[in-house]
Write a protein that holds these residues in place. Structure first.
Motif, mmCIF file in Angstrom:
data_model
loop_
_atom_site.group_PDB
_atom_site.id
_atom_site.type_symbol
_atom_site.label_atom_id
_atom_site.label_comp_id
_atom_site.label_asym_id
_atom_site.label_seq_id
_atom_site.Cartn_x
_atom_site.Cartn_y
_atom_site.Cartn_z
ATOM 1 N N GLU A 55 0.824 -1.200 0.000
ATOM 2 C CA GLU A 55 0.000 0.000 0.000
ATOM 3 C C GLU A 55 0.865 1.259 0.000
ATOM 4 O O GLU A 55 0.514 2.262 -0.644
ATOM 5 C CB GLU A 55 -0.933 0.001 1.209
ATOM 6 N N VAL A 56 1.981 1.231 0.681
ATOM 7 C CA VAL A 56 2.881 2.396 0.714
ATOM 8 C C VAL A 56 3.385 2.702 -0.694
ATOM 9 O O VAL A 56 3.390 3.855 -1.138
ATOM 10 C CB VAL A 56 4.062 2.140 1.676
ATOM 11 N N VAL A 57 3.808 1.657 -1.404
ATOM 12 C CA VAL A 57 4.299 1.849 -2.761
ATOM 13 C C VAL A 57 3.168 2.251 -3.697
ATOM 14 O O VAL A 57 3.294 3.179 -4.496
ATOM 15 C CB VAL A 57 4.986 0.569 -3.270
ATOM 16 N N GLY A 58 2.031 1.554 -3.596
ATOM 17 C CA GLY A 58 0.905 1.876 -4.460
ATOM 18 C C GLY A 58 0.427 3.313 -4.294
ATOM 19 O O GLY A 58 0.107 3.991 -5.274
ATOM 20 N N LYS A 59 0.402 3.783 -3.059
ATOM 21 C CA LYS A 59 -0.053 5.153 -2.797
ATOM 22 C C LYS A 59 0.863 6.169 -3.466
ATOM 23 O O LYS A 59 0.405 7.184 -3.993
ATOM 24 C CB LYS A 59 -0.116 5.420 -1.297
ATOM 25 N N SER A 60 2.168 5.902 -3.459
ATOM 26 C CA SER A 60 3.093 6.858 -4.075
ATOM 27 C C SER A 60 2.826 6.972 -5.570
ATOM 28 O O SER A 60 2.915 8.068 -6.140
ATOM 29 C CB SER A 60 4.542 6.446 -3.812
ATOM 30 N N TYR A 61 2.472 5.860 -6.217
ATOM 31 C CA TYR A 61 2.170 5.917 -7.642
ATOM 32 C C TYR A 61 0.808 6.542 -7.895
ATOM 33 O O TYR A 61 0.625 7.293 -8.864
ATOM 34 C CB TYR A 61 2.246 4.509 -8.245
ATOM 35 N N ARG A 62 -0.172 6.256 -7.037
ATOM 36 C CA ARG A 62 -1.481 6.898 -7.210
ATOM 37 C C ARG A 62 -1.370 8.399 -7.018
ATOM 38 O O ARG A 62 -1.963 9.180 -7.773
ATOM 39 C CB ARG A 62 -2.490 6.301 -6.227
ATOM 40 N N ASP A 63 -0.598 8.805 -6.022
ATOM 41 C CA ASP A 63 -0.415 10.247 -5.789
ATOM 42 C C ASP A 63 0.277 10.899 -6.979
ATOM 43 O O ASP A 63 -0.064 12.017 -7.385
ATOM 44 C CB ASP A 63 0.407 10.478 -4.520
ATOM 45 N N SER A 64 1.252 10.194 -7.547
ATOM 46 C CA SER A 64 1.967 10.726 -8.706
ATOM 47 C C SER A 64 1.038 10.880 -9.896
ATOM 48 O O SER A 64 1.078 11.889 -10.625
ATOM 49 C CB SER A 64 3.136 9.804 -9.077
ATOM 50 N N GLN A 65 0.153 9.884 -10.076
ATOM 51 C CA GLN A 65 -0.819 9.973 -11.176
ATOM 52 C C GLN A 65 -1.791 11.131 -10.941
ATOM 53 O O GLN A 65 -2.152 11.837 -11.882
ATOM 54 C CB GLN A 65 -1.578 8.661 -11.294
ATOM 55 N N ASP A 66 -2.197 11.336 -9.679
ATOM 56 C CA ASP A 66 -3.114 12.440 -9.368
ATOM 57 C C ASP A 66 -2.457 13.786 -9.677
ATOM 58 O O ASP A 66 -3.083 14.684 -10.218
ATOM 59 C CB ASP A 66 -3.527 12.376 -7.892
#
Length: 461
Positions: free
Chosen positions: A444-455
């Motif tokens: 989840e920590v890694v996934g969140k960083s990519y979701r935030d980057s996409q946002d």
């Protein structure tokens, strides 16, 4: 398939962290084997595996054929080499003119501008024939249809088994077995003295996760969905990991939580395991009478299937030229020599076919001496490698590439953490559910960083 895009901030953070690693590694710059060709030499950093050691031994031939080009080799263990090469190349250190990397690094590093475009250099050498490389390797080492490293040897994965044990027990497996069929055979062949199957359990993203990730793919699992949401709580993931852990605990080798490639290879070769699922590169030791009691009695089948077939992994040790090298021309002369058809044929002639670096070029399997040696495993090796597509590793779409790994920079840490949870489950220290729950948190920590980057990217647009 979505291509991974990292922000400039993330690249800078990675490079900054690796600068610290560079400083730490400076103290071990004397590690490994050095062949010093002088200050003006082409400096080559390589892994100290047997085929690479052969290349160092044959290097004087290259120097005689290329007057004025001298070589300096730095050979290190895999972990040392990966850390030192990554630290140097990512920070533009310039210590190395040729580096041994893999399909895990190549695309990411090419995207970051850290590697020289080798297609430009190949175009000047019509005898090099990049079209002879196994197509899936050529694609895996390319970025925007340009090759940024070239394969020295390559591998996929398949199921290896002791044909005598199977015959004596009256057991057969279909040409394309499923994992439950393999587990049933392991159950029947398992005894106090013989493991029904050997599967890696040792922690490490390149250890237990290598075979396990192909099982996850087969079951229809994935690490993240297309929006980078972790999927360790999915039924497919739970079924795959439960199967793997239960199989190795019930029918696998003793001490499985500390068993890796070498240990499993020894068990099968010495008649102490009935099956082994692992790298196609294992054939060199399994088929050698010097190292194997079952040479000539090994059967080979493709990576077992489930919801998805064609599950063999894809890996290659390849050679690249850092973008900061000031000797790119001479470096390419060496790289093209070490990865050429002529080099492979020369190894077969001078050192013997068993020493040939396998799995890089299609023409290797047409060399008379190697064709005879590889008659029992060549087809399965090539079929596995040709079926392995790291751009489509899973049944459902994912935002990453890679089969037995995820080609994202965070995977080295994330994969290591997840592997520790799986290994603990194999050791019986925690349950599979607990291992997956903790892995979900890590992911989840890694996934969140990519979701935030996409946002942020979407907002900028």
């Amino acid at each position: 398939m979505t291509v991974i895009r990292r922000s400039a901030r993330r690249r800078a953070a990675a490079a900054g962290g690796l600068a610290a690693v560079t400083a730490l590694l400076a103290g071990c710059s004397g590690a490994g084997v050095f062949t010093d060709g002088g200050d003006s030499a082409v400096t080559v950093a390589m892994v100290s595996n047997s085929q690479m050691t052969d290349a160092v031994g044959l290097a004087p031939e290259f120097e005689r054929a290329n007057p004025g080009v001298k070589l300096k080799f730095i050979t290190l263990s895999e972990n040392e080499a990966r850390a030192k090469i990554t630290a140097s190349v990512s920070t533009g250190g310039g210590e190395f003119d040729v580096v041994m990397i893999s399909n895990y690094e190549t695309r990411m590093w090419a995207q970051n501008g850290w590697l020289t475009d080798l297609s430009t250099l190949m175009d000047r050498d019509p005898s090099y024939d990049p079209g002879d490389f196994i197509p899936t390797l050529r694609e895996a080492l390319s970025y925007q249809n340009r090759m940024y490293s070239v394969p020295f040897y390559g591998e996929s994965s398949f199921l290896m088994y002791n044909k005598q044990m199977f015959a004596q027990a009256g057991i057969t497996l279909p040409a394309e077995p499923t994992w439950p069929e393999v587990a049933d055979a392991a159950r029947k062949l398992h005894s106090r003295d013989v493991a029904g199957i050997c599967l890696r359990g040792k922690p490490g993203w390149g250890e237990v996760l290598a075979p396990l990730n192909t099982v996850i793919n087969a079951y229809g699992g994935r690490w993240f969905d297309e929006q980078w949401n972790p999927q360790f709580d999915s039924p497919q993931m739970r079924d795959a990991v439960t199967f793997y852990v239960d199989t190795v605990r019930n029918y696998g080798e003793a001490g499985a939580a500390s068993t890796g490639f070498q240990e499993c290879g020894n068990l099968l070769a010495q008649g102490q395991a009935a099956m082994w699922y692992d790298s196609t590169a294992a054939v060199s030791s399994l088929e050698s009478p010097e190292t194997s009691k079952i040479a000539g009695q090994v059967g080979y089948l493709p990576a077992p299937k489930m919801a998805k077939s064609g599950n063999g992994w894809l890996y290659t040790w390849s050679l690249g030229i850092p973008a900061k090298s000031t000797r790119a021309g001479d470096a390419w002369k060496f790289v093209s020599w070490m990865t050429s058809k002529q080099y492979i044929a020369g190894v077969a002639d001078k050192l013997g076919p068993s020493r040939v670096p396998p799995g890089s070029r299609l023409s290797t399997y047409e060399l008379p001496a190697y064709k005879e040696l590889s008659s029992t495993f060549a087809k399965q090796t090539l079929d596995s490698m040709l079926a392995a597509d790291q751009s489509r590793p899973t049944l459902d779409p994912v935002p990453y590439t890679g089969i037995q790994f995820l080609a994202i920079p965070e995977f080295q840490d994330l994969g290591t953490r997840v592997s520790q949870q799986i290994s603990a489950a194999i050791a019986g220290q925690i349950s599979v559910d607990d291992a997956l729950a903790q892995s979900q948190k890590y992911a989840e920590v890694v996934g969140k960083s990519y979701r935030d980057s996409q946002d942020r990217t979407g907002a900028a647009r």
